[in-house]
Motif scaffolding. Structure first.
Motif, short mmCIF file in Angstrom:
data_model
loop_
_atom_site.label_atom_id
_atom_site.label_comp_id
_atom_site.label_asym_id
_atom_site.label_seq_id
_atom_site.Cartn_x
_atom_site.Cartn_y
_atom_site.Cartn_z
N SER A 147 0.83 -1.21 0.00
CA SER A 147 0.00 0.00 0.00
C SER A 147 0.86 1.26 0.00
O SER A 147 0.56 2.23 -0.70
N ALA A 150 2.74 1.56 -3.40
CA ALA A 150 1.85 1.88 -4.51
C ALA A 150 1.71 3.39 -4.67
O ALA A 150 1.49 3.89 -5.78
N SER A 154 6.50 3.23 -7.52
CA SER A 154 5.94 2.15 -8.34
C SER A 154 7.00 1.12 -8.72
O SER A 154 6.71 -0.07 -8.83
N PHE A 157 7.52 -1.10 -5.85
CA PHE A 157 6.30 -1.90 -5.73
C PHE A 157 6.37 -3.11 -6.66
O PHE A 157 6.08 -4.24 -6.25
N THR A 158 6.79 -2.88 -7.90
CA THR A 158 6.90 -3.98 -8.86
C THR A 158 7.93 -5.00 -8.41
O THR A 158 7.71 -6.21 -8.52
N LEU A 222 -3.78 -5.48 -6.05
CA LEU A 222 -4.87 -4.69 -6.65
C LEU A 222 -5.56 -3.82 -5.61
O LEU A 222 -5.87 -2.65 -5.84
N TYR A 225 -3.49 -0.79 -4.84
CA TYR A 225 -3.61 0.26 -5.86
C TYR A 225 -4.98 0.94 -5.82
O TYR A 225 -5.12 2.07 -6.24
#
Length: 225
Positions: A147, A150, A154, A157-158, A222, A225
């Motif tokens: 969280s 995100a 990014s 995050f990946t 998901l 995001y």
């Protein structure tokens, strides 16, 4: 109410609260269950044991998060109601559909097959749920980090998401393969020889749960995001 407290703890990254509450709730249900079944075995008393265990978990969660609830009413904001409902309805809908999906198999088996088949399938299903605790623990523990990244980074995050998915795959292969090969032996070890017919359903359920392992992480990504 217990789950609400757990989600509040998760939002401020106090994962230890969730761990303690879940363990305490499970332990209380087991203790009350054994006690009541020893005194007078009945479905009603066992249901009461479950309710009391859940109450213990709720009390523990509220006690741990009591300072976070101190302004529950004084800091209430009406303007957030529409925002929360508009943002949360996909999560609520997915939870509702997940609940229906989890119970569809038992409903269909009960409608078309004898009661003993429901028992065999239920035994296989209960045992197959144990491996799913591992990805659940990892996904829940990683959710606050996902969280934060995100919003902030990014690229990181990946990277975190890819490492988590690799860990899931490394977990699922030995668990699924070993459980599939030893399905009948595991069923008989846990439930006894009378449940030997639950072996084949257990093998199939393990394959299904194993295939869903990465989904735990993807779903939380998901949500983040």
């Amino acid at each position: 109410l217990r789950e609400f407290s757990i989600y509040v703890a998760r939002s401020i990254e106090r994962m230890e609260v969730e761990t303690v509450v879940v363990l305490l709730t499970s332990a209380a249900i087991v203790v009350f269950g054994f006690l009541f079944l020893k005194l007078s075995p009945s479905v009603k008393l066992f249901s009461l044991a479950y309710a009391l265990g859940s109450g213990v978990g709720m009390a523990a969660a509220f006690f741990a998060m009591r300072f976070n609830f101190s302004k529950l009413f004084t800091a209430f904001s009406h303007s957030l109601i529409r925002l929360i409902f508009s943002s949360a309805w996909p999560v609520a809908l997915s939870s509702l559909l997940a609940g229906l999906m989890v119970n569809t198999d038992l409903i269909l088996i009960g409608a078309f097959l004898p009661a003993e088949d429901v028992g065999f399938y239920s035994a296989a299903d209960r045992l197959a749920q144990i491996p799913s605790l591992l990805p659940t623990i990892i996904a829940v523990s990683a959710f606050p980090l996902l969280s934060r990244l995100a919003v902030q980074d990014s690229e990181k995050f990946t990277g975190v998401l890819e490492r988590l998915l690799r860990a899931m795959i490394l977990l699922v292969l030995p668990i699924t393969a070993g459980g599939f090969i030893l399905s009948s032996q595991l069923i008989e070890l846990v439930f006894g020889g009378a449940y030997a017919e639950a072996g084949p359903p257990f093998s199939i359920l393990l394959l299904a749960i194993g295939a869903s392992f990465p989904g735990f992480i993807l779903m939380n990504a998901l949500f983040a995001y």
